[in-house]
Scaffold this active site. Structure first.
Site, PDB file in Angstrom:
ATOM      1  N   HIS D 155       4.524  10.000  -7.290  1.00 45.83           N
ATOM      2  CA  HIS D 155       6.246   9.179  -8.151  1.00 45.83           C
ATOM      3  C   HIS D 155       6.496   7.507  -7.076  1.00 45.83           C
ATOM      4  CE1 HIS D 155       7.265  12.800  -9.977  1.00 45.83           C
ATOM      5  NE2 HIS D 155       6.500  13.237  -9.486  1.00 45.83           N
ATOM      6  N   SER D 276       2.735 -21.624  -4.692  1.00 47.13           N
ATOM      7  CA  SER D 276       3.567 -21.718  -5.181  1.00 47.13           C
ATOM      8  C   SER D 276       4.124 -22.805  -5.325  1.00 47.13           C
ATOM      9  CB  SER D 276       5.172 -20.972  -4.735  1.00 47.13           C
ATOM     10  OG  SER D 276       6.063 -21.622  -4.996  1.00 47.13           O
ATOM     11  N   GLU D 289      -2.250  -9.509 -10.139  1.00 45.12           N
ATOM     12  CA  GLU D 289      -0.745 -10.004 -12.074  1.00 45.12           C
ATOM     13  C   GLU D 289      -1.667  -9.973 -13.049  1.00 45.12           C
ATOM     14  OE1 GLU D 289       3.162 -11.552 -10.626  1.00 45.12           O
ATOM     15  OE2 GLU D 289       1.294 -12.822  -9.071  1.00 45.12           O
TER      16      GLU D 289
END
Lengths: 458, 458, 458, 458
Positions: D155, D276, D289
């Site tokens: 969890h 970035s 990703e």
């Protein structure tokens, strides 16, 4: 307070309970849960982790609970969340505090993995049975129609005549592959996860192999974190079922087409047809339509299961609870569809006369005429061009290819001799006599082979 | 023999009955089915298609059946297939042969289209309510945290400081769009299909508009074949729900991340957390995990519904029966998730101190330093390069960017003055003061705007 | 070193470059990217964020690059990753360091959101055009066949006669709804995200509204974090396209059925049919088959897009890059299918004689006979039973219902008079004269209405 | 006029050509298509179906074409539709009319089935290689971290300490299962379809077995109709790939989490990270990703393939052409992701100190304390309650469980002795020493076993 909430200071909100409880559907796992707990308890006793008499009391209690459930007398309680806690709480009611020893070295994480694997093994076996029964029904119709001619279609246009038996045998191929896939599913589900604890393994001297043997598993899991977080075996079962339902949707589509007035190849037994609330004349193939549609349900469940698992970090996450309802529904959908198709197929009444007639229209022998020329040494591409020209001429006169005169043939190509007129549906079919072809000899052999394979699988 | 099987010579096989019956789930449509039948019967009476007293008897009988169902006293029968035939058969038991007049000019095809459209309208409205309640809860937390700083992330890497309120308002945007989509669903479901008969239209002088008015529809369907074979409104509802669940899965993911020990940004109320059967210390965010997982269920249902409809010829096919269970499940899943999230959100305890601390690590002000240079006339790309160099130097020394000395700044670029040291989390946030930006003034205004919009929608 | 890697100490591994580069497909966004950059640069100049002459130089440079791309002369470079960096690098080549000022207050995160929204608006508009053209083709065939009778089917069994125009109008309904859905997509894409920066908003005095106006947007985004992480508008477009393709798959299925030898209702123009490499006689409806199959492609892309977005934390994640290829393919698939269907429909040659003949077989008038009895006061259920009995008797004698004698009718029910024999296909169709029904009067009106609606939409 | 259009009176409309042509992507099948044609031609010659010198000329021509394609010199023509017609037309240019004999007894239906099966076999083998390389990288990291402790999570809450090696080995399990599934795919693709003709089988004395041997197939297809209409092997490959991508998405998720500032467990090599465009400080895990997102693409392709096949009647339909692009993309996506993960994994720098520290917080030893009590004879449920109480007390004092005094322990249960204080991360891990558990001894053995298994598979 629930036994899992030892450190939490408030009871669960009622809405959370409703949202998180799974007992409404995971009660279906009761037999597996109890079998697993019995094997676990026996092993705890055998290994001296708990006293032998405690193990015996637990086993006896669980057996009694199993009977209670089988008889429908078990008082399932929503507030106890799931099947595991329901059984454990009931055990405590029956045998007292010693029940609290059952969960030693076990977590619901490895316990549910066990239950699901036992379920999947049974489900895969049940699907195999259903596949076998349907294949048997397919083969019976094939045997009955080893001389029945039907137009073979490509692009839903009549293409070449084939034997109905040959057409039906294509489904036997599909269903046989389904069987192979479910065998693969069975094999990958056949791994015993108990002893993995919550995620890190159990810190007790368990004998995992003996539990596996008692429960009929062929091996134990190799990594505790994988064991509690793996649901490949569920997804794989959905995937195999999706392919099987796809096959059934194709058969369904053909039954719907064939029983239309336009095709008129087959009539359903009235017991397998439905009427209309409004139109008194209707006789509808609803079973086939529903089967075709239920494909969507199974596809959807597969997609749902894949979505659930996407990008979950290790190890157990509550997301995994969402594996159950869809799985149960997939298994029920597939097995019930297999069963009803097996029954429905037996009642089909084909109309061989109508099918043969259809096989003689639509220039179905054009390829045979081209092959005739090839055998005379005309390159295939040239033969194709010649026969295309003949078809055009026949069409313009509203005739079938076979209705052209010798003169008309020869005007297009001097290679034609009178023997071209001997080409008919029977010669066309008989000519396709390679293994896998539609010639009667091959089809008979294919049926024998399929029966042998089926009896091996069954 | 069933009343639909007038021309069939055998009763339905028992297995077919089980396979095709829908009463186990379509009983949920009973209130809609009865309302539709009442409106139909009244219209039959008004238009003189059946005698007025027959219409009255039918309406009274249906009203009584409605009460029976509401009280749980209705004897649902599986052998009567579906809700329509159950109600009609019960009506005959209550009022005799005159019940047989109810189905005049109607088919189950347009009847079920009506029931489903009434259901979908209610469902869309119920979802709207749930969305409003959740948006209210989001806005309340936003209002409470209009001064709370949190690191804003991209790629799960700390990016720039933002207000927690600003972060939460992003969810209000998503949920507001969901509301728009459900309004679209409602609008396209809001079409009254009765009068379409089985497919060709009813051959009676019906007043369709009056039926629509009585049932609260804003218009009647324009083509009878489309009316009985259209399920766009069901698929669209699944699609809107899938997007809404996707949004909730993102919020769920963030709650799971934020309540991890590593993030430590928020603590769930104990009433909304769960424990472990094995590990006594656990406090788990199961609600969020289940919500995340239930996204899969809704995605799957969408895919299932699309699959069912693929390549179906007109008009009604039994395949359409497969539209129900998945729809009910999608609606229940979405509305229950909206409800529990609204409740759970109220109980979140954020840890502003911990979040602010996180927002000061990770060089989150690097962009501000670059913007500082830009304002001194340095082209942005050059400023990016300079600050990248500073970050590298700070990293090598194990410092934050803000920990570099004036000298170190100037060694990399002479454009730096002492005022660069004034850049901090507060100036960074305050600087982003365009509409839609994270500056406190903008965020306060965005909250007002969101509240106004919500009260308009609600 | 790439301009984005200011703080990283190594160049990107070559394999990473290949894996992450999007220029192979996002070059399609070039016109949008450049338009957005021009509007941004102008605004930077207007607001004094950069000197006016710098803005002018940038705009001139971008315009030149736009021409270069339009002419196919732009040197796309894979090592520059994406369209944004390709354009920016080229700008620097053309105008020098001042190019570095373009990215002021902007991030690729809001830039790509802008590009995608511009693309989606154009795509939605292009789909609308395609829908209009196909609807026009449908209506032309409907107008040509307002007196052509065809059997209406349910369950692929002949049900009741309808006008072919009525059948075709059902598709106009579907396509009109598709238009509504794409209008909704357009509306939700019509939001200008620039000014959102990477996620927190830009710290400059931007005039967002003026950028929106210049680019043709009707409003600006309200929350910067949502603006950079929202892809609802992409998913919604996939969903609308999936439903539209589903409609086209139904039309495709009917064309395939109708052009089979068994149905024989329509013949494709040879220019829209294909042959076989082997069978010289074949004329296949490959366009319709491919359209039917391409439904799967669009369904898959919808599922893919939903999967990508599941459980992503805010704000931008690189996952979002996966939104493009599927979107482009969905748009291309739908628009090309709409176009080819519009063209193909014009060339269909229906066979009215064959369709009328089909409409007179299969007891299609049974419901009319039941309605006849109802009008004599027989409750509908009883009438259904009586006609079912008649159908059975007719079937046993190999007759159509209309072939029974008066005596045979009356033996089953004394309510029958001679006028029952007047029931025929024309009376059946004319009787269904409610709005939405198949009576010629209604169908003519429906065509007028559809044409009016189409010209409103177009 | 195309050679397939012998009977059609018009050329294909230009739009139809564009819509139906597949050469843009099926050119990828060229090597398989040529290999298949060579084997077919040789067999035609061997069996005397065509003269031996014709066969030789064809084979020589095809070999030359194969070289032309390999060198990029082949003039692909869109107007020739597909790879088969492109090759055949080119062959005619090279060797004249004798080229027209190649297609003897063959159809594009069995030809494309052959090409796709050859492709799938290669693809499955390539995936196996990729899996092996990634497993090798996983095992290398596992070997390097057989003493590194990491918190095990359930969890996403810290649960119990485990060895990092143990955690990584869970992925080896998943990847090993993937390998099994791809072996199944390979097996079911390994069937030679030539000789099936268009659907009914070829009417020539072919030696199918010899063609199979030459092409490396282990058996020939058993039913010609199934052989040309079966795409199970494509769907199965998508399904196996979807599960494999799901596994990679889980690993990706963990890398993203672990490289966040909050976790800080691992740092990516700069060569595998991205920056970035706006924020100079960023170091982003874009590869992970993208891999996570590409899962959606493969899920979508699976769904698309299943949709295509739903409810298709036998035998070949043009719908099957839609099997290719998605398959190529699935294979490319999976193999490139496997490759880049294998490379990226080698460059991970774990932070053992930080992970150990994390493993000592969060009361991770609570289960061990409960097990301690169990070993003293306390029933597990009671032990769970006691330790839950201790956790609550520790929490209230802001301490770890291990920070409680002996007195505090004994106040809650008299069963505690001083030895409870000896429980630490090392004893916890060492205690889990069953097969599959995280104890160092077991993990070392699991690594050995995994290496042995990998070298067996590889």
């Amino acid at each position: 307070m629930k036994p899992t909430r030892s450190r939490l200071k408030k009871p669960m909100a009622e809405a959370v309970q409703r949202y998180t409880a799974s007992i409404a559907y995971d009660r279906r796992l009761a037999p597996y849960d109890i079998a697993g707990s019995i094997a676990h308890a026996r092993m705890l006793g055998r290994q001296g982790v708990i006293p032998g008499e405690d193990a015996e009391a637990i086993v006896a209690g669980l057996e009694a609970i199993g009977r209670e459930i089988a008889e429908g007398a078990f008082p399932f309680r929503d507030d106890l969340e799931d099947i595991h806690m329901n059984v454990e709480a009931r055990l405590a009611e029956r045998i007292g505090d010693v029940a609290g020893k059952l969960h030693t070295g076990r977590s619901r994480n490895d316990q549910i993995a066990l239950d699901m694997r036992l379920f999947c093994k049974d489900a895969a076996a049940q699907v195999q049975d259903g596949l076998s029964r349907l294949r048997k029904a397919v083969l019976e119709q094939a045997e009955a129609h080893v001389e029945t001619v039907i137009p073979g279609y490509t692009h839903l246009q009549r293409a070449q005549p084939v034997l109905l038996a040959h057409h039906l045998l294509a489904y036997d191929e599909m269903l046989a592959r389904d069987g192979e896939r479910f065998a693969g599913c069975y094999g990958r589900a056949d791994v015993m996860p108990l002893g993995s604890g919550a995620l890190a393994g159990a810190p007790y001297p368990f004998d995992r192999e003996s539990v596996a043997r008692e429960l009929g598993f062929s091996r134990v899991s190799s990594n505790s974190m994988d064991a509690v977080s793996d649901r490949d075996f569920v997804i794989e079962l959905h995937a195999a079922a999706a392919i099987a339902m796809m096959h059934l949707s194709r058969l369904a589509e053909e039954l719907i087409l064939w029983s239309s007035t336009e095709f008129g190849f087959v009539e359903l037994d009235d017991a397998y047809a439905t009427g209309s609330s409004l139109m008194p004349q209707k006789k509808n193939p609803d079973v086939a339509e529903l089967a075709r549609a239920k494909t969507g349900r199974v596809y959807g469940h597969l997609m749902g299961a894949l979505t659930v698992m996407k990008a979950l970090p290790l190890a157990y996450n509550r997301d995994l609870q969402e594996d159950k309802e869809a799985l149960f529904d997939t298994v029920d959908t597939l097995t019930s569809t297999l069963d009803i198709f097996a029954a429905m197929l037996g009642g089909l009444r084909f109309d061989p006369e109508r099918m043969r007639q259809a096989a003689t229209g639509g220039h179905l022998l054009a390829t045979d005429v081209a092959d005739y020329l090839v055998k005379k040494g005309v390159p295939f591409r040239e033969a194709h061009r010649i026969v295309g020209e003949l078809v055009r001429q026949a069409d313009d006169q509203g005739k079938e290819l076979g209705g052209l005169t010798m003169e008309e043939y020869q005007r297009v190509s001097p290679e034609f001799d009178r023997d071209v007129l001997a080409i008919d549906v029977s010669t066309s079919i008989a000519a396709r006599s390679l293994p896998g072809g539609t010639a009667p000899r091959q089809v008979r052999q294919a049926i024998s082979e399929a029966k042998r394979r089926l009896s091996d699988d069954g």
